[in-house]
Design a protein around this motif. Structure first.
Motif, PDB file in Angstrom:
ATOM      1  N   ALA A 185       0.846  -1.195   0.000  1.00  0.00           N
ATOM      2  CA  ALA A 185       0.000   0.000   0.000  1.00  0.00           C
ATOM      3  C   ALA A 185       0.884   1.250   0.000  1.00  0.00           C
ATOM      4  CB  ALA A 185      -0.913  -0.004   1.216  1.00  0.00           C
ATOM      5  N   HIS A 186       0.277   2.371  -0.328  1.00  0.00           N
ATOM      6  CA  HIS A 186       1.015   3.644  -0.369  1.00  0.00           C
ATOM      7  C   HIS A 186       0.228   4.706   0.387  1.00  0.00           C
ATOM      8  CE1 HIS A 186       3.271   7.063  -1.504  1.00  0.00           C
ATOM      9  NE2 HIS A 186       2.614   7.378  -2.611  1.00  0.00           N
ATOM     10  N   LEU A 187       0.815   5.205   1.468  1.00  0.00           N
ATOM     11  CA  LEU A 187       0.213   6.284   2.251  1.00  0.00           C
ATOM     12  C   LEU A 187       0.867   7.579   1.795  1.00  0.00           C
ATOM     13  CD1 LEU A 187      -1.791   6.847   4.577  1.00  0.00           C
ATOM     14  CD2 LEU A 187       0.137   6.692   6.155  1.00  0.00           C
ATOM     15  N   TYR A 218      -5.020   0.540  -3.078  1.00  0.00           N
ATOM     16  CA  TYR A 218      -3.932   0.472  -2.095  1.00  0.00           C
ATOM     17  C   TYR A 218      -3.315   1.849  -1.817  1.00  0.00           C
ATOM     18  CZ  TYR A 218      -3.620  -4.641  -1.769  1.00  0.00           C
ATOM     19  OH  TYR A 218      -3.871  -5.971  -1.498  1.00  0.00           O
ATOM     20  N   MET A 236      -5.291   4.613   7.571  1.00  0.00           N
ATOM     21  CA  MET A 236      -4.730   3.291   7.859  1.00  0.00           C
ATOM     22  C   MET A 236      -5.830   2.256   8.113  1.00  0.00           C
ATOM     23  SD  MET A 236      -1.511   3.246   7.530  1.00  0.00           S
ATOM     24  CE  MET A 236      -1.265   1.657   8.320  1.00  0.00           C
ATOM     25  N   LEU A 239      -7.192   0.977   4.944  1.00  0.00           N
ATOM     26  CA  LEU A 239      -6.285   0.026   4.293  1.00  0.00           C
ATOM     27  C   LEU A 239      -6.333  -1.336   4.980  1.00  0.00           C
ATOM     28  CD1 LEU A 239      -3.108   2.265   3.645  1.00  0.00           C
ATOM     29  CD2 LEU A 239      -4.613   1.262   1.900  1.00  0.00           C
ATOM     30  N   PRO A 246      -3.015  -5.204   3.045  1.00  0.00           N
ATOM     31  CA  PRO A 246      -1.616  -5.025   2.616  1.00  0.00           C
ATOM     32  C   PRO A 246      -0.643  -5.802   3.512  1.00  0.00           C
ATOM     33  CG  PRO A 246      -2.746  -2.910   2.826  1.00  0.00           C
ATOM     34  CD  PRO A 246      -3.635  -3.932   3.452  1.00  0.00           C
ATOM     35  N   ILE A 249       3.711  -1.292   3.599  1.00  0.00           N
ATOM     36  CA  ILE A 249       3.255   0.071   3.312  1.00  0.00           C
ATOM     37  C   ILE A 249       4.457   0.953   3.011  1.00  0.00           C
ATOM     38  CG2 ILE A 249       2.040   2.108   4.192  1.00  0.00           C
ATOM     39  CD1 ILE A 249       0.439   0.243   5.996  1.00  0.00           C
ATOM     40  N   CYS A 260       1.458   6.374  10.768  1.00  0.00           N
ATOM     41  CA  CYS A 260       1.309   5.014  10.255  1.00  0.00           C
ATOM     42  C   CYS A 260       1.748   3.986  11.297  1.00  0.00           C
ATOM     43  CB  CYS A 260       2.113   4.852   8.974  1.00  0.00           C
ATOM     44  SG  CYS A 260       2.213   3.161   8.353  1.00  0.00           S
ATOM     45  N   VAL A 274       7.074  -1.677   6.986  1.00  0.00           N
ATOM     46  CA  VAL A 274       6.932  -0.271   6.597  1.00  0.00           C
ATOM     47  C   VAL A 274       8.270   0.307   6.133  1.00  0.00           C
ATOM     48  CG1 VAL A 274       6.173   2.030   7.310  1.00  0.00           C
ATOM     49  CG2 VAL A 274       5.106  -0.003   8.326  1.00  0.00           C
TER      50      VAL A 274
END
Length: 334
Positions: A185-187, A218, A236, A239, A246, A249, A260, A274
């Motif tokens: 995933a991409h924050l 994602y 979060m 997700l 995921p 991240i 996060c 992460v």
């Protein structure tokens, strides 16, 4: 009552003319080295400082630089400010620091306040909420020197300095892939920021290289840069509640990284790996752990200041501008 020492006082003490003392303090070429040393040594001995108000009236310059960042407490920006001040003070400039807290309204107020304080120029990193740039463009058109760093405005013709966001994001995402992760995933920060687009390119490039399809579901954007209460946690949670949760991240900024990690711990998802952007000096103490992309913040601040002063002190209007892109370094936890 306190009475500051004046140039006239120094001239009287050293039996020199006030114009000679003034030229010596400015480093004038027409004054002998011996006289300069005499004046400067005496000025240092009595801790003499030239009156900034009088100086600004005479030279039409305040010898002050405005700085606009989202948050001084952010490690990246505090390091950048250190770099800015290291150059500014060495060149005889003072700094005025203001925080937008990633809010558009605060950025507008800060810019106008600094301009009204007659700063000689402004170094700015855009707020996450800023989508309208009229307040910056207006001041720029009026002749106020402005230099961008990190979060830059591509459309404005001025100097800019940023880091290689594409490379940094690519390396962080590829690290997660090599750890065996396939559902990454991409924050991200707010969509309109220059760094958001650049870091997403690096993220996508790494997925493409390793034949992992990009999935929009994602990606989560934090339009307020994480400044709004629970903004990162809500992103979060969305997700973590996906049908295919995921397994890793990639996080796009310092503040988002902290949010996060806190959310993963709170919701018992510490098994998710992460990696992301962070300039923290204590990253190894984080739990869950964070492999980080580091930006040369101090150097970025230095270069931005040198660029700004070059515009301020130019004898003729500057028409050629440079965008400097500095390298990032990736520090894996394991």
């Amino acid at each position: 009552m306190f009475k500051p020492v004046t140039i006239k006082d120094i001239a009287k003490e050293l039996k020199l003319s006030t114009s000679t003392v003034s030229r010596a303090l400015r480093g004038g070429y027409e004054i002998s080295d011996e006289t300069k040393k005499l004046v400067l040594d005496y000025a240092e001995k009595i801790n003499f400082k030239r009156n900034p108000i009088a100086l600004s009236l005479k030279e039409r310059r305040s010898y002050s630089i405005g700085i606009v960042v989202c948050e001084v407490a952010n490690v990246f920006f505090s390091q950048a400010i250190d770099g800015i001040e290291s150059i500014a003070y060495s060149k005889g400039y003072n700094t005025i620091i203001s925080q937008s807290h990633d809010k558009y309204e605060r950025e507008v107020i800060n810019m106008e306040h600094l301009a009204n304080r007659s700063v000689d120029g402004i170094i700015i990193s855009l707020a996450a909420e800023t989508k309208n740039y009229e307040h910056i463009e207006k001041l720029h058109k009026q002749g106020l020197p402005i230099v961008f760093f990190d979060r830059i405005l591509e459309s404005m013709q001025t100097h800019k300095v940023t880091s290689n966001n594409v490379k940094g994001a690519f390396e962080a995402t590829e690290y997660l892939i090599k750890k065996g992760c396939k559902k990454i995933a991409h924050l991200a920060n707010s969509e309109q920021l220059s760094i958001t687009a650049q870091r997403q390119i690096g993220y996508k490039d790494a997925l493409t290289k390793h034949h992992i399809p990009f999935k929009k579901e994602y990606v989560r954007y934090c339009e307020h840069g994480g400044s709004m209460k629970d903004e990162v946690e809500q992103a979060m949670i969305s997700l973590l509640n996906l049908p295919e949760k995921p397994d890793a991240i990639f996080v796009a900024s310092d503040r988002l990284s902290m949010g996060c990690l806190a959310a993963l711990k709170k919701h018992h998802s510490e098994n998710i790996i992460v990696a992301g952007f962070s300039n923290s000096d204590v990253v190894e103490l984080f739990s869950p752990s964070l492999s980080c992309v580091r930006q040369p913040a101090f150097e970025m601040g230095q270069i931005a200041t040198e660029m700004l002063i070059s515009i301020i002190e130019a004898k003729y209007p500057v028409e050629e501008f440079e965008t400097r892109i500095l390298d990032t370094t990736f520090s894996p936890i394991a």
